[in-house]
Motif scaffolding. Structure first.
Motif, short mmCIF file in Angstrom:
data_model
loop_
_atom_site.label_atom_id
_atom_site.label_comp_id
_atom_site.label_asym_id
_atom_site.label_seq_id
_atom_site.Cartn_x
_atom_site.Cartn_y
_atom_site.Cartn_z
N ALA A 125 0.83 -1.21 0.00
CA ALA A 125 0.00 0.00 0.00
C ALA A 125 0.86 1.25 0.00
O ALA A 125 1.89 1.31 0.67
CB ALA A 125 -0.93 0.01 1.21
N VAL A 126 0.42 2.23 -0.74
CA VAL A 126 1.09 3.53 -0.82
C VAL A 126 0.34 4.49 0.08
O VAL A 126 -0.89 4.56 0.04
CB VAL A 126 1.08 4.04 -2.28
CG1 VAL A 126 1.62 5.45 -2.38
CG2 VAL A 126 1.83 3.09 -3.19
N ASN A 127 1.08 5.23 0.90
CA ASN A 127 0.45 6.24 1.76
C ASN A 127 0.16 7.47 0.92
O ASN A 127 1.00 7.95 0.17
CB ASN A 127 1.39 6.56 2.92
CG ASN A 127 0.75 7.47 3.94
OD1 ASN A 127 1.31 8.49 4.28
ND2 ASN A 127 -0.41 7.13 4.45
N LEU A 128 -1.07 7.95 1.02
CA LEU A 128 -1.52 9.06 0.18
C LEU A 128 -2.35 10.01 1.02
O LEU A 128 -3.20 9.57 1.80
CB LEU A 128 -2.38 8.46 -0.94
CG LEU A 128 -2.66 9.25 -2.19
CD1 LEU A 128 -1.36 9.50 -2.96
CD2 LEU A 128 -3.62 8.48 -3.08
N ASP A 129 -2.12 11.30 0.87
CA ASP A 129 -2.96 12.28 1.55
C ASP A 129 -4.31 12.30 0.83
O ASP A 129 -4.37 12.57 -0.37
CB ASP A 129 -2.31 13.67 1.50
CG ASP A 129 -3.10 14.69 2.27
OD1 ASP A 129 -4.30 14.88 1.95
OD2 ASP A 129 -2.54 15.29 3.20
N PRO A 130 -5.42 12.01 1.54
CA PRO A 130 -6.71 11.88 0.88
C PRO A 130 -7.25 13.18 0.29
O PRO A 130 -8.09 13.16 -0.60
CB PRO A 130 -7.63 11.38 1.99
CG PRO A 130 -7.00 11.84 3.25
CD PRO A 130 -5.52 11.82 2.99
N VAL A 131 -6.75 14.31 0.76
CA VAL A 131 -7.28 15.59 0.32
C VAL A 131 -6.44 16.24 -0.77
O VAL A 131 -6.96 16.83 -1.71
CB VAL A 131 -7.40 16.56 1.53
CG1 VAL A 131 -7.87 17.93 1.09
CG2 VAL A 131 -8.34 15.97 2.57
N SER A 132 -5.12 16.08 -0.68
CA SER A 132 -4.27 16.84 -1.60
C SER A 132 -3.51 16.00 -2.63
O SER A 132 -2.63 16.51 -3.29
CB SER A 132 -3.27 17.67 -0.80
OG SER A 132 -2.40 16.82 -0.08
N LEU A 182 -2.53 14.26 -6.08
CA LEU A 182 -2.67 14.73 -7.45
C LEU A 182 -2.91 13.57 -8.40
O LEU A 182 -2.63 12.42 -8.06
CB LEU A 182 -1.40 15.49 -7.86
CG LEU A 182 -0.99 16.65 -6.96
CD1 LEU A 182 0.38 17.17 -7.36
CD2 LEU A 182 -2.04 17.74 -7.00
N ASP A 183 -3.38 13.87 -9.57
CA ASP A 183 -3.60 12.86 -10.60
C ASP A 183 -2.33 12.05 -10.82
O ASP A 183 -2.37 10.84 -11.01
CB ASP A 183 -4.04 13.55 -11.89
CG ASP A 183 -4.64 12.62 -12.92
OD1 ASP A 183 -4.86 11.43 -12.60
OD2 ASP A 183 -4.89 13.06 -14.05
N GLY A 184 -1.17 12.70 -10.76
CA GLY A 184 0.11 12.03 -10.97
C GLY A 184 0.49 11.05 -9.87
O GLY A 184 1.41 10.25 -10.04
N ASP A 185 -0.21 11.09 -8.73
CA ASP A 185 0.05 10.15 -7.64
C ASP A 185 -0.62 8.80 -7.88
O ASP A 185 -0.33 7.82 -7.20
CB ASP A 185 -0.45 10.71 -6.30
CG ASP A 185 0.30 11.96 -5.88
OD1 ASP A 185 1.53 12.02 -6.12
OD2 ASP A 185 -0.34 12.87 -5.32
N LEU A 186 -1.52 8.76 -8.85
CA LEU A 186 -2.25 7.54 -9.19
C LEU A 186 -1.71 6.97 -10.50
O LEU A 186 -0.99 7.66 -11.24
CB LEU A 186 -3.74 7.86 -9.35
CG LEU A 186 -4.42 8.49 -8.12
CD1 LEU A 186 -5.88 8.83 -8.44
CD2 LEU A 186 -4.34 7.58 -6.92
N PRO A 187 -2.04 5.71 -10.81
CA PRO A 187 -1.56 5.14 -12.09
C PRO A 187 -2.04 5.97 -13.28
O PRO A 187 -3.10 6.61 -13.22
CB PRO A 187 -2.21 3.75 -12.11
CG PRO A 187 -2.51 3.44 -10.69
CD PRO A 187 -2.82 4.76 -10.04
#
Length: 95
Positions: free
Chosen positions: A26-33, A35-40
């Motif tokens: 699992a990748v830790n991701l800020d749910p609010v901020s 970006l599209d580039g943080d996803l595949p």
């Protein structure tokens, strides 16, 4: 015959919580901020978001945001990390 599909898993809990225990890979991701580039880059990729427990709203909100960005295969693991731990499934810690 079962086809194995790659799934991208995103933990939207705090970094501190993620460091203690998270779903393997699992990748830790800020749910609010995030970006599209943080996803595949593939908008049809399988995405799963989770937070702490069924009462937490961070994962559903992050999933809704991914759908707004055009992702079509978005799921929420509603039991969150607490459900994962209760089921005694494997976890990773640290970085």
């Amino acid at each position: 015959m079962l086809l194995k599909q790659k799934v991208s898993v995103f933990d939207v809990n705090s970094r501190q919580s993620w460091m203690q225990a998270h779903v393997p890979g699992a990748v830790n991701l800020d749910p609010v901020s995030y970006l599209d580039g943080d996803l595949p880059t593939d908008k049809s990729a399988n995405l799963v978001f989770y937070c702490s427990n069924p009462f937490c709203r961070k994962a559903p909100n992050a999933a809704r945001r991914a759908k707004e960005l055009g992702y079509t295969n978005v799921k929420v693991m509603s039991a969150g990390i607490s459900g994962w731990l209760s089921a005694k499934l494997p976890t990773e810690t640290g970085v």
